[in-house]
Design a protein around this motif. Structure first.
Motif, PDB file in Angstrom:
ATOM      1  N   UNK A   1     -58.062   4.580  -7.191  1.00 26.27           N
ATOM      2  CA  UNK A   1     -56.957   5.449  -6.795  1.00 26.27           C
ATOM      3  C   UNK A   1     -56.541   5.159  -5.354  1.00 26.27           C
ATOM      4  N   UNK A   2     -55.239   5.075  -5.108  1.00 27.47           N
ATOM      5  CA  UNK A   2     -54.702   4.693  -3.808  1.00 27.47           C
ATOM      6  C   UNK A   2     -54.219   5.889  -2.989  1.00 27.47           C
ATOM      7  N   UNK A   3     -54.504   7.078  -3.418  1.00 24.62           N
ATOM      8  CA  UNK A   3     -54.099   8.263  -2.660  1.00 24.62           C
ATOM      9  C   UNK A   3     -55.255   9.262  -2.605  1.00 24.62           C
ATOM     10  N   UNK A   4     -55.209  10.123  -1.626  1.00 28.21           N
ATOM     11  CA  UNK A   4     -56.284  11.097  -1.438  1.00 28.21           C
ATOM     12  C   UNK A   4     -55.773  12.482  -1.816  1.00 28.21           C
ATOM     13  N   UNK A   5     -56.490  13.205  -2.650  1.00 22.05           N
ATOM     14  CA  UNK A   5     -56.079  14.560  -3.027  1.00 22.05           C
ATOM     15  C   UNK A   5     -56.010  15.474  -1.805  1.00 22.05           C
ATOM     16  N   UNK A   6     -55.051  16.360  -1.793  1.00 21.76           N
ATOM     17  CA  UNK A   6     -54.898  17.306  -0.689  1.00 21.76           C
ATOM     18  C   UNK A   6     -55.901  18.439  -0.804  1.00 21.76           C
ATOM     19  N   UNK A   7     -56.204  19.076   0.346  1.00 21.65           N
ATOM     20  CA  UNK A   7     -57.092  20.236   0.369  1.00 21.65           C
ATOM     21  C   UNK A   7     -56.251  21.507   0.433  1.00 21.65           C
ATOM     22  N   UNK A   8     -56.689  22.544  -0.236  1.00 19.77           N
ATOM     23  CA  UNK A   8     -55.971  23.813  -0.231  1.00 19.77           C
ATOM     24  C   UNK A   8     -56.330  24.587   1.035  1.00 19.77           C
ATOM     25  N   UNK A   9     -55.354  24.797   1.881  1.00 20.09           N
ATOM     26  CA  UNK A   9     -55.591  25.426   3.183  1.00 20.09           C
ATOM     27  C   UNK A   9     -56.099  26.854   3.061  1.00 20.09           C
TER      28      UNK A   9
ATOM     29  N   UNK B   1     -65.201   6.571 -12.657  1.00 23.72           N
ATOM     30  CA  UNK B   1     -66.079   6.450 -11.472  1.00 23.72           C
ATOM     31  C   UNK B   1     -65.476   7.300 -10.357  1.00 23.72           C
ATOM     32  N   UNK B   2     -66.303   8.111  -9.770  1.00 24.42           N
ATOM     33  CA  UNK B   2     -65.837   9.007  -8.702  1.00 24.42           C
ATOM     34  C   UNK B   2     -66.633   8.730  -7.429  1.00 24.42           C
ATOM     35  N   UNK B   3     -65.916   8.519  -6.341  1.00 21.10           N
ATOM     36  CA  UNK B   3     -66.526   8.361  -5.015  1.00 21.10           C
ATOM     37  C   UNK B   3     -66.146   9.571  -4.162  1.00 21.10           C
ATOM     38  N   UNK B   4     -67.136  10.209  -3.564  1.00 22.05           N
ATOM     39  CA  UNK B   4     -66.906  11.365  -2.684  1.00 22.05           C
ATOM     40  C   UNK B   4     -67.281  10.968  -1.265  1.00 22.05           C
ATOM     41  N   UNK B   5     -66.301  11.002  -0.388  1.00 20.37           N
ATOM     42  CA  UNK B   5     -66.528  10.675   1.027  1.00 20.37           C
ATOM     43  C   UNK B   5     -66.682  11.970   1.834  1.00 20.37           C
ATOM     44  N   UNK B   6     -67.502  11.893   2.862  1.00 19.08           N
ATOM     45  CA  UNK B   6     -67.757  13.038   3.751  1.00 19.08           C
ATOM     46  C   UNK B   6     -67.065  12.801   5.088  1.00 19.08           C
TER      47      UNK B   6
ATOM     48  N   UNK C   1     -65.208  20.276   6.872  1.00 19.36           N
ATOM     49  CA  UNK C   1     -63.891  20.193   6.242  1.00 19.36           C
ATOM     50  C   UNK C   1     -63.987  20.219   4.714  1.00 19.36           C
ATOM     51  N   UNK C   2     -63.642  19.141   4.031  1.00 22.64           N
ATOM     52  CA  UNK C   2     -63.590  19.135   2.561  1.00 22.64           C
ATOM     53  C   UNK C   2     -63.935  17.743   2.042  1.00 22.64           C
ATOM     54  N   UNK C   3     -64.316  17.625   0.774  1.00 25.73           N
ATOM     55  CA  UNK C   3     -64.638  16.294   0.234  1.00 25.73           C
ATOM     56  C   UNK C   3     -63.368  15.476   0.005  1.00 25.73           C
ATOM     57  N   UNK C   4     -63.493  14.199   0.213  1.00 26.88           N
ATOM     58  CA  UNK C   4     -62.378  13.277  -0.036  1.00 26.88           C
ATOM     59  C   UNK C   4     -62.685  12.535  -1.338  1.00 26.88           C
ATOM     60  N   UNK C   5     -61.893  12.815  -2.363  1.00 27.20           N
ATOM     61  CA  UNK C   5     -62.169  12.263  -3.702  1.00 27.20           C
ATOM     62  C   UNK C   5     -61.357  11.000  -3.975  1.00 27.20           C
ATOM     63  N   UNK C   6     -62.017  10.116  -4.721  1.00 25.75           N
ATOM     64  CA  UNK C   6     -61.313   8.890  -5.151  1.00 25.75           C
ATOM     65  C   UNK C   6     -61.844   8.475  -6.526  1.00 25.75           C
ATOM     66  N   UNK C   7     -60.976   8.566  -7.526  1.00 22.27           N
ATOM     67  CA  UNK C   7     -61.336   8.099  -8.868  1.00 22.27           C
ATOM     68  C   UNK C   7     -60.973   6.615  -8.995  1.00 22.27           C
ATOM     69  N   UNK C   8     -61.925   5.838  -9.434  1.00 17.66           N
ATOM     70  CA  UNK C   8     -61.722   4.405  -9.664  1.00 17.66           C
ATOM     71  C   UNK C   8     -61.038   3.768  -8.453  1.00 17.66           C
TER      72      UNK C   8
END
Length: 255
Positions: free
Chosen positions: A162-170, A207-212, A153-160
């Motif tokens: 942040x309480x929302x997850x950026x959307x992925x471009x289909x 600070x950036x956290x990338x979830x898989x 799929x795509x990486x799930x980004x979270x800065x500091x």
């Protein structure tokens, strides 16, 4: 004429001949009976040599028979399916040998059982800002493990915090899952902010956290990664979006 008359002696001999014959026959019968009694007493008895003897199947040694197609299973000498009889009478079991297989598993890291999900424990993740496209960031994931890993799929980004997850471009979803061999890299692009300034809630992340993701959308794919950011941080706003994982930098950045 009287010289030719029959005498009483002649008549007497004719009458006595049958009785003599009977006495002789009787003596023969008695002799045979005595012989039979003697044979019974010595335990040998008389053996009949006239009729042909009947032999049981077990008394006759027969060569091994070779089974023929359609032969019944009643014959004790028929060979079993999967075996053959050579000219010496020894049986050779027909065990087929296969080649190319390995009961212990394949050494090919691309085999299904040797593939894992890419995550922070088996990859090295870096990020960098790019000049083109404007306000974009390139995410690079390198497989540092010994097995092939899948970027799902795509990486799930979270800065500091942040309480929302950026959307992925289909429109960036690839035809197949990106699989990385050991030492190979995969990529994703992030649009940090709108070029026309239409985004809202701008902030600078330090600070950036990338979830898989796992095998199903938004499932846990394992350890997250925390790549280093520039000392000045990274600016983003509500326009923040990401691409699906890609095989090349050009696909990740849309160039």
């Amino acid at each position: 004429m009287s010289a030719f008359r029959s005498t009483p002696a002649t008549s007497t001999s004719r009458a006595t001949l049958p009785r003599a014959a009977r006495r002789v026959g009787g003596a023969a019968v008695l002799a045979l009976a005595a012989l039979a009694l003697t044979a019974c007493q010595d335990g040998k008895g008389l053996q009949d040599e006239g009729a042909a003897a009947t032999f049981s199947d077990s008394a006759v040694a027969t060569p091994s028979a070779t089974a023929t197609p359609g032969a019944g299973s009643g014959s004790a000498s028929a060979t079993k399916p999967g075996s053959a009889t050579n000219s010496g009478g020894a049986k050779t079991t027909g065990v087929a040998k296969t080649t190319g297989g390995d009961a212990k598993g394949s050494a090919d890291p691309s085999a299904e059982g040797d593939r894992v999900t890419c995550n922070g424990s088996n990859t090295a993740v870096t990020v960098q800002a790019v000049s083109r496209p404007l306000n974009h960031m390139l995410i690079t994931v390198k497989n540092t493990g010994k097995k092939n890993c899948d970027l799902t799929y795509y990486p799930v980004l979270r800065f500091d915090e942040m309480q929302w997850a950026p959307a992925a471009r289909k429109d960036t979803q690839p035809q197949a899952v990106v699989t990385l061999a050991p030492g190979q890299s995969g990529y994703a692009g992030a649009m940090l902010s709108a070029a026309d300034g239409s985004g809202e809630g701008g902030a600078t992340g330090h600070r950036l956290t990338i979830a898989f993701q796992g095998r199903t959308p938004l499932s846990d794919g394992g350890a997250s990664a925390v790549p280093s950011l520039p000392a000045a941080g990274v600016y983003y706003d509500s326009s923040l979006t990401v691409t699906y994982w890609q095989q090349s930098v050009s696909d990740a950045l849309g160039s």
